[in-house]
Design a protein around this motif. Structure first.
Motif, PDB file in Angstrom:
ATOM      1  N   ALA A  21       0.476  -0.974  -0.328  1.00  0.00           N
ATOM      2  CA  ALA A  21       0.104  -0.027   0.205  1.00  0.00           C
ATOM      3  C   ALA A  21       1.264   1.407   0.141  1.00  0.00           C
ATOM      4  O   ALA A  21       0.763   1.598  -0.955  1.00  0.00           O
ATOM      5  CB  ALA A  21      -0.891  -0.054   0.888  1.00  0.00           C
ATOM      6  N   ALA A  22       2.013   1.928   0.933  1.00  0.00           N
ATOM      7  CA  ALA A  22       3.070   2.548   0.739  1.00  0.00           C
ATOM      8  C   ALA A  22       4.077   2.891  -0.341  1.00  0.00           C
ATOM      9  O   ALA A  22       4.804   3.645  -0.696  1.00  0.00           O
ATOM     10  CB  ALA A  22       3.586   2.189   2.013  1.00  0.00           C
ATOM     11  N   ARG A  23       3.965   1.907  -1.594  1.00  0.00           N
ATOM     12  CA  ARG A  23       5.280   1.165  -2.364  1.00  0.00           C
ATOM     13  C   ARG A  23       5.031   2.279  -3.279  1.00  0.00           C
ATOM     14  O   ARG A  23       3.917   2.785  -3.668  1.00  0.00           O
ATOM     15  CB  ARG A  23       4.698   0.237  -3.418  1.00  0.00           C
ATOM     16  N   GLY A  24       5.735   3.303  -3.622  1.00  0.00           N
ATOM     17  CA  GLY A  24       5.275   5.092  -4.394  1.00  0.00           C
ATOM     18  C   GLY A  24       4.289   5.738  -3.850  1.00  0.00           C
ATOM     19  O   GLY A  24       3.597   6.100  -4.985  1.00  0.00           O
ATOM     20  N   SER A  25       3.831   5.642  -2.716  1.00  0.00           N
ATOM     21  CA  SER A  25       2.444   6.703  -1.925  1.00  0.00           C
ATOM     22  C   SER A  25       2.838   6.268  -0.753  1.00  0.00           C
ATOM     23  O   SER A  25       4.060   6.222   0.748  1.00  0.00           O
ATOM     24  CB  SER A  25       1.036   5.268  -2.661  1.00  0.00           C
ATOM     25  N   ARG A  26       1.656   6.656   0.078  1.00  0.00           N
ATOM     26  CA  ARG A  26       1.798   6.772   1.492  1.00  0.00           C
ATOM     27  C   ARG A  26       0.329   6.510   2.308  1.00  0.00           C
ATOM     28  O   ARG A  26      -0.372   6.672   2.008  1.00  0.00           O
ATOM     29  CB  ARG A  26       2.360   8.216   1.959  1.00  0.00           C
ATOM     30  N   VAL A  27       1.147   5.832   3.405  1.00  0.00           N
ATOM     31  CA  VAL A  27      -0.212   5.432   4.530  1.00  0.00           C
ATOM     32  C   VAL A  27      -0.428   6.885   5.530  1.00  0.00           C
ATOM     33  O   VAL A  27       0.571   6.834   5.944  1.00  0.00           O
ATOM     34  CB  VAL A  27       0.379   3.894   4.610  1.00  0.00           C
ATOM     35  N   LEU A  28      -1.474   7.000   5.915  1.00  0.00           N
ATOM     36  CA  LEU A  28      -1.505   8.019   7.524  1.00  0.00           C
ATOM     37  C   LEU A  28      -2.608   7.076   8.125  1.00  0.00           C
ATOM     38  O   LEU A  28      -3.036   5.818   8.144  1.00  0.00           O
ATOM     39  CB  LEU A  28      -2.123   9.268   6.797  1.00  0.00           C
ATOM     40  N   PRO A  29      -2.025   7.811   9.540  1.00  0.00           N
ATOM     41  CA  PRO A  29      -2.581   7.180  10.962  1.00  0.00           C
ATOM     42  C   PRO A  29      -4.062   7.052  10.795  1.00  0.00           C
ATOM     43  O   PRO A  29      -4.731   7.777   9.973  1.00  0.00           O
ATOM     44  CB  PRO A  29      -2.104   7.904  12.110  1.00  0.00           C
ATOM     45  N   GLY A  30      -4.330   5.676  11.098  1.00  0.00           N
ATOM     46  CA  GLY A  30      -6.046   5.476  10.771  1.00  0.00           C
ATOM     47  C   GLY A  30      -6.925   4.623   9.738  1.00  0.00           C
ATOM     48  O   GLY A  30      -7.771   4.683   9.604  1.00  0.00           O
ATOM     49  N   ASP A  31      -5.663   5.078   8.715  1.00  0.00           N
ATOM     50  CA  ASP A  31      -6.163   3.573   7.637  1.00  0.00           C
ATOM     51  C   ASP A  31      -6.016   2.339   7.471  1.00  0.00           C
ATOM     52  O   ASP A  31      -5.053   2.256   8.696  1.00  0.00           O
ATOM     53  CB  ASP A  31      -4.753   4.243   6.071  1.00  0.00           C
ATOM     54  N   VAL A  32      -7.297   2.288   7.237  1.00  0.00           N
ATOM     55  CA  VAL A  32      -7.611   0.745   7.736  1.00  0.00           C
ATOM     56  C   VAL A  32      -7.100  -0.220   6.283  1.00  0.00           C
ATOM     57  O   VAL A  32      -7.029   0.513   5.374  1.00  0.00           O
ATOM     58  CB  VAL A  32      -9.272   0.289   7.539  1.00  0.00           C
ATOM     59  N   LEU A  33      -6.830  -1.296   6.704  1.00  0.00           N
ATOM     60  CA  LEU A  33      -6.196  -2.416   5.944  1.00  0.00           C
ATOM     61  C   LEU A  33      -6.857  -3.865   5.995  1.00  0.00           C
ATOM     62  O   LEU A  33      -6.680  -4.330   6.798  1.00  0.00           O
ATOM     63  CB  LEU A  33      -4.748  -2.804   6.030  1.00  0.00           C
ATOM     64  N   GLY A  34      -8.127  -4.063   4.347  1.00  0.00           N
ATOM     65  CA  GLY A  34      -8.855  -5.248   4.965  1.00  0.00           C
ATOM     66  C   GLY A  34      -7.666  -6.336   4.914  1.00  0.00           C
ATOM     67  O   GLY A  34      -7.254  -6.250   3.433  1.00  0.00           O
ATOM     68  N   SER A  35      -7.993  -7.551   5.549  1.00  0.00           N
ATOM     69  CA  SER A  35      -7.727  -8.846   4.726  1.00  0.00           C
ATOM     70  C   SER A  35      -8.300  -9.290   2.990  1.00  0.00           C
ATOM     71  O   SER A  35      -7.178 -10.090   2.706  1.00  0.00           O
ATOM     72  CB  SER A  35      -7.425  -9.983   5.871  1.00  0.00           C
ATOM     73  N   GLY A  36      -9.362  -8.957   3.129  1.00  0.00           N
ATOM     74  CA  GLY A  36     -10.236  -9.375   2.007  1.00  0.00           C
ATOM     75  C   GLY A  36     -10.825 -10.431   2.503  1.00  0.00           C
ATOM     76  O   GLY A  36     -10.712 -10.915   3.729  1.00  0.00           O
ATOM     77  N   THR A  37     -11.807 -11.695   2.239  1.00  0.00           N
ATOM     78  CA  THR A  37     -12.288 -12.063   3.143  1.00  0.00           C
ATOM     79  C   THR A  37     -11.933 -13.629   2.878  1.00  0.00           C
ATOM     80  O   THR A  37     -11.443 -13.878   1.825  1.00  0.00           O
ATOM     81  CB  THR A  37     -13.954 -12.047   1.820  1.00  0.00           C
TER      82      THR A  37
END
Length: 322
Positions: A241-257
């Motif tokens: 998600a952070a590759r060539g981008s950035r993530v911030l506090p509180g961002d949610v990453l779902g595992s998928g089903t």
């Protein structure tokens, strides 16, 4: 620690630390997202436990554990992809591109619901489904993180139900884009944010969190899996998600089903029939994840298509040029 955000009987919103079904409240005006941004989640939780300002969870409404800036939902379970591809496309197997890198889509952070809120299908939906997932919550800003670095950027985990309007989703994905109206009407997040340190004892030798997961409809279990069956651990999802981008506090990453009945569409794909049937008004979907807790949502009637704003068809245009 286990952090929750609640709506109290007077309508006020408070957050705090949950111990034995009691909320140890943080000061009014405090919220979990601000604590993540300030890097003071743990210290603030310790302070709440020492203050003794408590309220029983039985008397409050559980909201999503925090206000979420964004939701990236991955598709990290091979077994789920196999079943749903057969259900949606009528084809077996998994496309080779799935194995090459984690895939995700962005969904709507503004439609997230609490652990026991009612869920209404969107207008035009006759094939409502659930999706049993775990979500990781980002605790620190980062960009171009290695998976080793990413682990320290995960603040904690919660249960995620990525509700799906399968009929709407199937139509719009034939256009060649990701799901939109088939997904953005609801997502359940809760019941609490469990800090990452609490789940470390569940980590297996390969670095995956070995958490049991179950889902039932009206008290009948329809799915059971292990979170460790993911194709990538959360650290690698966050790194991507952070590759060539950035993530911030509180961002949610779902595992998928998860697989093995983590959603109805997977079961439909394997059996060739819509059994169990799509969700209907009055059905109650309960999900449980080891080490985190349970959520349970009742399905209620939504807005009928006839009562919703109309969706116009595209107008074919003479292709003029400037």
């Amino acid at each position: 620690m286990r952090f929750a955000t609640v709506e109290e009987s007077d309508g006020s919103v408070r957050c705090g630390v949950v111990v034995d079904d009691v909320l140890h409240r943080l000061p009014p005006g405090t919220n979990v997202l601000d604590l993540l941004r300030a890097g003071t989640l743990s210290e603030s939780g310790d302070a709440a436990l020492s203050e003794g300002d408590t309220v029983p969870l039985a008397g409050v409404r559980l909201l999503p554990p925090l206000e979420v800036p964004s939701v990236r939902d991955f598709v990290a379970f091979e077994e789920h992809v196999e079943g749903v591809r057969r259900s949606v496309e009528g084809q077996s197997g998994v496309v080779s591109e799935w194995y090459e890198a984690p895939a995700f889509y962005f969904t709507n952070p503004h439609s997230l619901l609490g652990a026991h809120d009612d869920v209404a299908p969107p207008p035009g939906c006759a094939v409502l489904d659930f999706e049993l997932e775990v979500a990781a919550i980002v605790g620190r800003e980062g960009a171009d993180l290695t998976s080793e670095q990413a682990r320290s950027h995960i603040a904690g985990y919660t249960v995620f139900n990525d509700w799906s309007a399968r009929d709407l989703q199937g139509r719009e994905m034939r256009v060649g884009l990701g799901p939109a109206k088939g997904k953005d009407f609801a997502g359940t997040l809760g019941p609490v944010l469990v800090t990452a340190d609490e789940l470390e004892p569940y980590r297996d030798a390969d670095g995956f969190l070995r958490l049991a997961m179950t889902v039932s409809v009206n008290g009948t279990e329809v799915g059971r899996d292990l979170l460790s069956n993911m194709g990538w651990p959360f650290e690698e999802l966050l790194s991507h998600a952070a590759r060539g981008s950035r993530v911030l506090p509180g961002d949610v990453l779902g595992s998928g089903t998860c697989g093995n009945g983590g959603c109805l569409a997977e079961l439909w794909g394997r059996s060739g029939a819509r059994q169990p049937p799509p969700l209907r008004s009055g059905d109650v979907v309960e999900m449980w994840v080891e080490g985190i807790g349970a959520i349970a949502n009742a399905v209620v009637d939504g807005v009928a298509s006839a009562d919703a704003p109309p969706v116009p068809s595209a107008r074919r245009r003479d292709r003029q040029r400037p």
